[in-house]
Design an enzyme around this catalytic site. Structure first.
Site, PDB file in Angstrom:
ATOM      1  N   GLY A  46       0.832  -1.199   0.000  1.00  0.00           N
ATOM      2  CA  GLY A  46       0.000   0.000   0.000  1.00  0.00           C
ATOM      3  C   GLY A  46       0.862   1.243   0.000  1.00  0.00           C
ATOM      4  O   GLY A  46       1.979   1.250  -0.516  1.00  0.00           O
ATOM      5  N   CYS A  47       0.366   2.303   0.593  1.00  0.00           N
ATOM      6  CA  CYS A  47       1.087   3.577   0.636  1.00  0.00           C
ATOM      7  C   CYS A  47       2.431   3.419   1.326  1.00  0.00           C
ATOM      8  O   CYS A  47       2.514   2.932   2.451  1.00  0.00           O
ATOM      9  CB  CYS A  47       0.237   4.605   1.368  1.00  0.00           C
ATOM     10  SG  CYS A  47       1.088   6.153   1.711  1.00  0.00           S
ATOM     11  N   PHE A  48       3.496   3.834   0.665  1.00  0.00           N
ATOM     12  CA  PHE A  48       4.825   3.655   1.275  1.00  0.00           C
ATOM     13  C   PHE A  48       5.057   4.552   2.480  1.00  0.00           C
ATOM     14  O   PHE A  48       5.962   4.318   3.266  1.00  0.00           O
ATOM     15  CB  PHE A  48       5.963   3.774   0.266  1.00  0.00           C
ATOM     16  CG  PHE A  48       5.955   4.968  -0.666  1.00  0.00           C
ATOM     17  CD1 PHE A  48       5.333   6.163  -0.363  1.00  0.00           C
ATOM     18  CD2 PHE A  48       6.614   4.874  -1.894  1.00  0.00           C
ATOM     19  CE1 PHE A  48       5.362   7.253  -1.225  1.00  0.00           C
ATOM     20  CE2 PHE A  48       6.656   5.959  -2.774  1.00  0.00           C
ATOM     21  CZ  PHE A  48       6.026   7.142  -2.433  1.00  0.00           C
ATOM     22  N   TRP A  49       4.253   5.587   2.649  1.00  0.00           N
ATOM     23  CA  TRP A  49       4.378   6.398   3.858  1.00  0.00           C
ATOM     24  C   TRP A  49       4.089   5.554   5.102  1.00  0.00           C
ATOM     25  O   TRP A  49       4.724   5.729   6.139  1.00  0.00           O
ATOM     26  CB  TRP A  49       3.399   7.576   3.829  1.00  0.00           C
ATOM     27  CG  TRP A  49       3.596   8.531   2.698  1.00  0.00           C
ATOM     28  CD1 TRP A  49       4.708   8.697   1.927  1.00  0.00           C
ATOM     29  CD2 TRP A  49       2.633   9.476   2.227  1.00  0.00           C
ATOM     30  NE1 TRP A  49       4.500   9.688   1.002  1.00  0.00           N
ATOM     31  CE2 TRP A  49       3.243  10.186   1.152  1.00  0.00           C
ATOM     32  CE3 TRP A  49       1.333   9.798   2.590  1.00  0.00           C
ATOM     33  CZ2 TRP A  49       2.576  11.198   0.453  1.00  0.00           C
ATOM     34  CZ3 TRP A  49       0.665  10.797   1.891  1.00  0.00           C
ATOM     35  CH2 TRP A  49       1.286  11.483   0.836  1.00  0.00           C
ATOM     36  N   CYS A  50       3.120   4.642   4.983  1.00  0.00           N
ATOM     37  CA  CYS A  50       2.744   3.792   6.121  1.00  0.00           C
ATOM     38  C   CYS A  50       3.803   2.736   6.411  1.00  0.00           C
ATOM     39  O   CYS A  50       4.255   2.600   7.552  1.00  0.00           O
ATOM     40  CB  CYS A  50       1.411   3.095   5.838  1.00  0.00           C
ATOM     41  SG  CYS A  50      -0.010   4.199   5.680  1.00  0.00           S
TER      42      CYS A  50
END
Length: 214
Positions: A46-50
């Site tokens: 998913g989102c690489f920020w997470c």
């Protein structure tokens, strides 16, 4: 793309206005001694920020870089990847000390960090760029990824089939600088407050015995 309701937006403004406490910092990259043997692992969840923020907490993880892999366009930009036409997934590339944390443990963290039963999405982030994927660097990594995926599937660990893709890493493209160490740099933003932070708290409870000392 990342979507927020008007309610969440105004609640966030209120929280920001009232909050006076210092935000907890996620452990950043560590200096790697010249004599340290390191290895790399690449995951998309998913989102690489997470996923970046979660893996930064693990003891033995020396560096986490957000980037793109698995596509057909050279040197893609964030905007191109978000359009979903380049074939890339948002990924993190983890540099780790195998004497402190094993690839097996990283795989455990990977499957805990997201929902591997969601096809081409994680929550409100929708598109092939958010697919669940393990890009292996070596035949041994491939073997272990396939083994644990089957083990989890056979054990009925999830109510739905695991859709995690397992593929060889060809090229990793590091994302733009403003994506790196994202949670530490943007912790007051709505996405960090309402999406990343709850995932971090859950992750830290599961891996409480494997976290860096701060």
């Amino acid at each position: 793309m990342r979507k927020y309701s008007i309610f969440i937006f105004f609640v966030t403004l209120a929280l920001f206005a009232c909050a006076q406490n210092k935000k907890e910092k996620v452990p950043g990259d560590m200096e790697i001694p010249n004599n340290t043997h390191v290895e790399k692992a690449t995951f998309g969840g998913g989102c690489f920020w997470c996923t970046e923020a979660q893996f930064q907490y693990l003891d033995g993880v020396l560096k986490v870089e957000s980037g793109y892999a698995g596509g057909t366009v050279a040197n893609p930009t964030y905007e191109q990847v978000c359009e979903g036409n380049t074939g890339h997934a948002e990924v993190i590339q983890v540099t780790y000390d195998p004497a402190k944390i094993s690839y097996d443990e990283l795989l455990q963290a990977f499957w805990e960090s997201h929902d591997p039963t969601q096809l081409n999405r994680q929550g409100n982030d929708v598109g092939t760029q958010y697919r669940s994927v393990i890009f292996y660097h070596t035949p041994e990594q491939k073997e272990k990824a396939e083994f644990y995926k089957k083990k989890l599937q056979d054990a009925g660990a999830y109510d739905k089939p695991i859709v995690t893709e397992i593929a060889p890493l060809t090229t990793f493209y590091k994302a733009e600088d403003y994506h790196q160490d994202y949670y530490n740099q943007n912790g007051r933003q709505p996405y960090c407050t309402f999406v990343i932070k709850p995932k971090l708290e859950k992750f830290k409870k599961v891996f409480k015995d494997h976290l860096k000392k701060q």
